[in-house]
Each structure stands twice: as structure tokens, then as C-alpha cells.
Design a protein around this motif. Sequence first.
Motif, PDB file in Angstrom:
ATOM      1  N   HIS A  63      77.287  12.148  -3.141  1.00 17.41           N
ATOM      2  CA  HIS A  63      76.916  11.967  -1.814  1.00 17.41           C
ATOM      3  C   HIS A  63      77.657  12.925  -0.888  1.00 17.41           C
ATOM      4  O   HIS A  63      78.813  13.609  -0.953  1.00 17.41           O
ATOM      5  CB  HIS A  63      77.639  10.469  -1.447  1.00 17.41           C
ATOM      6  CG  HIS A  63      77.073   9.485  -2.047  1.00 17.41           C
ATOM      7  ND1 HIS A  63      75.614   8.770  -1.630  1.00 17.41           N
ATOM      8  CD2 HIS A  63      76.887   8.961  -3.142  1.00 17.41           C
ATOM      9  CE1 HIS A  63      75.444   7.739  -2.486  1.00 17.41           C
ATOM     10  NE2 HIS A  63      76.165   7.768  -3.464  1.00 17.41           N
ATOM     11  N   GLU A  94      80.312   2.064   1.204  1.00 17.14           N
ATOM     12  CA  GLU A  94      81.371   2.862   0.089  1.00 17.14           C
ATOM     13  C   GLU A  94      81.681   4.234   0.244  1.00 17.14           C
ATOM     14  O   GLU A  94      82.583   4.763  -0.080  1.00 17.14           O
ATOM     15  CB  GLU A  94      80.711   2.364  -0.978  1.00 17.14           C
ATOM     16  CG  GLU A  94      79.659   3.025  -1.364  1.00 17.14           C
ATOM     17  CD  GLU A  94      78.994   2.453  -2.926  1.00 17.14           C
ATOM     18  OE1 GLU A  94      79.757   2.247  -3.540  1.00 17.14           O
ATOM     19  OE2 GLU A  94      77.746   2.513  -2.987  1.00 17.14           O
ATOM     20  N   VAL A  95      80.514   4.884   1.114  1.00 16.69           N
ATOM     21  CA  VAL A  95      80.794   6.260   1.310  1.00 16.69           C
ATOM     22  C   VAL A  95      82.001   6.360   2.334  1.00 16.69           C
ATOM     23  O   VAL A  95      82.674   7.348   2.139  1.00 16.69           O
ATOM     24  CB  VAL A  95      79.335   7.139   1.724  1.00 16.69           C
ATOM     25  CG1 VAL A  95      79.669   8.278   2.491  1.00 16.69           C
ATOM     26  CG2 VAL A  95      78.644   6.823   0.537  1.00 16.69           C
ATOM     27  N   TYR A 137      85.538   5.854   1.403  1.00 18.33           N
ATOM     28  CA  TYR A 137      86.156   6.645   0.320  1.00 18.33           C
ATOM     29  C   TYR A 137      86.942   7.618   0.825  1.00 18.33           C
ATOM     30  O   TYR A 137      88.219   7.739   0.401  1.00 18.33           O
ATOM     31  CB  TYR A 137      84.800   7.473  -0.292  1.00 18.33           C
ATOM     32  CG  TYR A 137      85.249   8.337  -1.530  1.00 18.33           C
ATOM     33  CD1 TYR A 137      85.156   7.916  -2.662  1.00 18.33           C
ATOM     34  CD2 TYR A 137      85.662   9.768  -1.414  1.00 18.33           C
ATOM     35  CE1 TYR A 137      85.484   8.972  -3.774  1.00 18.33           C
ATOM     36  CE2 TYR A 137      85.876  10.542  -2.310  1.00 18.33           C
ATOM     37  CZ  TYR A 137      85.888  10.034  -3.422  1.00 18.33           C
ATOM     38  OH  TYR A 137      86.177  11.139  -4.719  1.00 18.33           O
ATOM     39  N   ILE A 172      81.260  13.300  -1.945  1.00 18.15           N
ATOM     40  CA  ILE A 172      81.767  12.209  -2.397  1.00 18.15           C
ATOM     41  C   ILE A 172      81.347  11.581  -3.648  1.00 18.15           C
ATOM     42  O   ILE A 172      79.949  11.556  -3.907  1.00 18.15           O
ATOM     43  CB  ILE A 172      81.657  11.096  -1.279  1.00 18.15           C
ATOM     44  CG1 ILE A 172      82.482  11.489  -0.245  1.00 18.15           C
ATOM     45  CG2 ILE A 172      82.079   9.562  -1.877  1.00 18.15           C
ATOM     46  CD1 ILE A 172      82.402  10.429   1.378  1.00 18.15           C
ATOM     47  N   LEU A 179      80.984   9.117  -6.255  1.00 26.21           N
ATOM     48  CA  LEU A 179      81.290   7.505  -6.633  1.00 26.21           C
ATOM     49  C   LEU A 179      80.864   7.531  -7.977  1.00 26.21           C
ATOM     50  O   LEU A 179      81.450   6.437  -8.654  1.00 26.21           O
ATOM     51  CB  LEU A 179      80.216   6.784  -5.837  1.00 26.21           C
ATOM     52  CG  LEU A 179      80.547   6.702  -4.232  1.00 26.21           C
ATOM     53  CD1 LEU A 179      79.611   5.889  -3.633  1.00 26.21           C
ATOM     54  CD2 LEU A 179      82.011   6.414  -4.022  1.00 26.21           C
ATOM     55  N   GLU A 180      80.114   8.455  -8.626  1.00 23.55           N
ATOM     56  CA  GLU A 180      79.798   8.124  -9.940  1.00 23.55           C
ATOM     57  C   GLU A 180      81.006   8.493 -10.849  1.00 23.55           C
ATOM     58  O   GLU A 180      81.013   7.850 -11.881  1.00 23.55           O
ATOM     59  CB  GLU A 180      78.714   9.172 -10.542  1.00 23.55           C
ATOM     60  CG  GLU A 180      78.059   9.073 -11.934  1.00 23.55           C
ATOM     61  CD  GLU A 180      77.141   7.889 -11.826  1.00 23.55           C
ATOM     62  OE1 GLU A 180      77.194   7.130 -12.722  1.00 23.55           O
ATOM     63  OE2 GLU A 180      76.375   7.864 -11.006  1.00 23.55           O
ATOM     64  N   LEU A 215      84.197   7.549 -10.143  1.00 21.21           N
ATOM     65  CA  LEU A 215      84.739   6.488 -10.028  1.00 21.21           C
ATOM     66  C   LEU A 215      84.225   5.394 -10.997  1.00 21.21           C
ATOM     67  O   LEU A 215      85.149   4.620 -12.047  1.00 21.21           O
ATOM     68  CB  LEU A 215      84.616   5.694  -8.752  1.00 21.21           C
ATOM     69  CG  LEU A 215      85.322   6.353  -7.742  1.00 21.21           C
ATOM     70  CD1 LEU A 215      85.192   5.746  -6.348  1.00 21.21           C
ATOM     71  CD2 LEU A 215      86.880   6.964  -7.727  1.00 21.21           C
ATOM     72  N   ARG A 216      83.011   5.312 -11.324  1.00 21.51           N
ATOM     73  CA  ARG A 216      82.197   4.055 -12.320  1.00 21.51           C
ATOM     74  C   ARG A 216      82.712   4.800 -13.753  1.00 21.51           C
ATOM     75  O   ARG A 216      82.833   3.949 -14.616  1.00 21.51           O
ATOM     76  CB  ARG A 216      80.979   4.259 -11.977  1.00 21.51           C
ATOM     77  CG  ARG A 216      80.533   3.303 -10.756  1.00 21.51           C
ATOM     78  CD  ARG A 216      79.082   3.117 -10.507  1.00 21.51           C
ATOM     79  NE  ARG A 216      78.437   4.286 -10.012  1.00 21.51           N
ATOM     80  CZ  ARG A 216      78.426   4.401  -8.705  1.00 21.51           C
ATOM     81  NH1 ARG A 216      78.617   3.528  -7.837  1.00 21.51           N
ATOM     82  NH2 ARG A 216      77.464   5.327  -8.350  1.00 21.51           N
ATOM     83  N   GLU A 258      91.794   5.634  -9.751  1.00 16.93           N
ATOM     84  CA  GLU A 258      90.908   4.836 -10.468  1.00 16.93           C
ATOM     85  C   GLU A 258      91.299   4.342 -12.003  1.00 16.93           C
ATOM     86  O   GLU A 258      91.355   3.312 -12.472  1.00 16.93           O
ATOM     87  CB  GLU A 258      89.420   5.272 -10.660  1.00 16.93           C
ATOM     88  CG  GLU A 258      88.394   4.329 -10.912  1.00 16.93           C
ATOM     89  CD  GLU A 258      88.222   3.110  -9.696  1.00 16.93           C
ATOM     90  OE1 GLU A 258      87.433   2.217 -10.108  1.00 16.93           O
ATOM     91  OE2 GLU A 258      88.750   3.438  -8.648  1.00 16.93           O
TER      92      GLU A 258
END
Length: 367
Positions: free
Chosen positions: A158, A189-190, A193, A212, A214-215, A217-218, A287
Amino acid sequence: MATSSLLEQRLIARIEREGPLSFAEYMRIALYDPESGYYAAGTPRIGWSGDYFTSGDLGDFFAHCLGRQLWQMWEELGRPQPLRVWEQGARRGELEVGVRAWAEQEQPAFATALSYRGLDLHRGEDILSAEVLQQLREQEGVPHVILANELVDAFPIHLVEVQQGQLYEIYVGLEKGRLRELAAPPAPEVVTYLDRYCMRWRSFPNGWRAEINLEALRWVELQASLLRRGFLLVIDYGDRASRLYRRTRPQGTLLCYHKHRVNEQPLARPGEQDITAHVNFSALIDEGRRHGLRLRLFTTQRAWLEHLGIFEELEQLRRTHFSAADQERATDQGQIALLRWYNLRQRVLALTDPAGLGNFKVLIMRR
């Protein structure tokens, strides 16, 4: 006006039909679309004749050091039979070849125990799914080491920008039938962060940008769920959050690579150029800890390779294979040996250059 590619035409049609895309969704399509995405379609554009090269393209030194690292992990784990190594993002498999060659030459018992599985995530992002990896675990057993070399930087990100003390997310929309950026309020969530890492972005100047991931983290959560006892080894360019998200880095780290040329135009040539961003290693570490992993090592690639004996290997080669470069320098044979020696030394210097690959970060976490 430049001719639109087939993928660009499809992107335009989707935006006309469904509205603007987040930059993360645009990047996912540009890189991983199964028909026309940069990584998924055709021959991978890696190496000196492609768009970029990796540490593995600089000879066997990197793979040999990785072999020593895996051997040390095998010893620490009590020499399991087999040692299951999953390399995610294996591309052409050059690291596996180099690691196996080193092990067979230097540590035969380790070579016998080594079970190395290369997973080329760039040929299909669904390999990141829990379902696919669970199937692999059921077929091949629980991995002892999960390796990701220059993988996380290519996860869709992002893109955010500060305007008047407010954070906006960059979307991809249309203007006069062409792909264009537009700003809109970000998802929760953005927003949270950056706050998680105590970044004072609200005081940053207008136009300040950041990425950012986020992928990532997953992805760490999934890797932690796969490891029962073993190591996660990540090598990539990036840094801790405090060094990535600074006022003095106003344009972020997003870059594109096309035929070894760098540009900052991610909307140009979708599907025909690589798009990457530096990895926030603070996020990976935090994480990982949240899901039961312990930090073992965070350092630069130069320091890691130096610790694993890259310079000692280079010197050993000079003594055993290139003695003519010193003893017969005035002869044709000596000159050829000298040139070959310079070539090898230059490859090691490139791998350890503090201003280049040597500043890549190496993260090891353990359960």
C-alpha cells in the motif's frame, strides 16, 4: 502516445467497471497476473541479460556461505534426518544447486541429510496461501528452515502520502483513459501501521510518501505456523522502521527495474517491469515474536557473509587455483589467471559492497 499493453487495457477496463484500485491491488496484478504479470508470464527476467540480478548471479560464493549457514543450523537442531529446507521464491533454483555442491564437497553427512525444496512463488502467488503450504507440509513433513532470499520486497504494498498532516492512500484510477494516481482516505489497518512504529508522520511535509507491506505481516504469521522447531531466514534490502520512515526520505523506497535501469514510474509498462519496495524488518521481527519466534540475528549481508567465511574461501581459491597470477604473472598463463582472479574478487566485492548488496539485511528467527 505510447501503445497500451494488453494488461494495461485490462486494468483500464476493470477500473472503468469497478472503480479505482488500491496500489497494492494494482501491484499484485502487474506482477502476478497469471497471463500477463511480470513474474507469472513468460521467462523470468533475472540475470545480466534481464532486468535485474540477485546475489546468486554473482557466482557460487553466496550459495556456499548459505550452505555453511544451513549446516550450522543442522548441527544446532541435532542433525535431523532429513533437514527439510524450503526456499520460497526459488526462481531458477541456482541457490539449491550451489548449496548442494558445497555440501557434497565439504560436508557429505550434511549433504545426505539435506532435503531442499524450492518453491517458486513468482510463478503463482497462490503458493503463499495456507492451503497450499499445508498440503506441502502433509506431503513432505514440517520444514526445519524456511528461506526467503529477495522475496518480501516484491509483495504488493500500500502506498501512502501525507497532506496537511493527514494520511492518504494512493489508488490507481483513470484520467483521459490512462492510468493515473489519486488520493483517498486509507483503510484503518493502513493508518495504524505507521503509528505502531512511533513514526511522527503527522509532522512530515506535504508529499512525504511511504510503503506499507501488510502482505509481509500475513506471510510471517504463516511461516511461524509452519515451523515447529527450526529457523526462518530472510535476506532482502530494507531496514528497521526508524531508518525507513524518516523525514529525510520523502519519496519512500518504491522503485521499478527494466533492463537494469531504475525508474520511479510504477504505472508505466504494467507487467513489463519489476516493482519493489524496501522491507520493514521491524515489522517482520515484531510479527515473528508475536507468533512465537525469537530473534537470533539481524545484520547486514556483508557482515553475515564475512562471518561465514567468504573472504577465507576467496583467499583459498587464490592459493590453490590462481597461483600463476603471482608466480607467473609475466606469462600468458599468468595473465589469464590474474584476469580470472580479478573477476572472482570483483564478484565477492559486489556481494559485500556496503553501498550495494552488502547492505542487504539478514534476519534469522528461531522457534
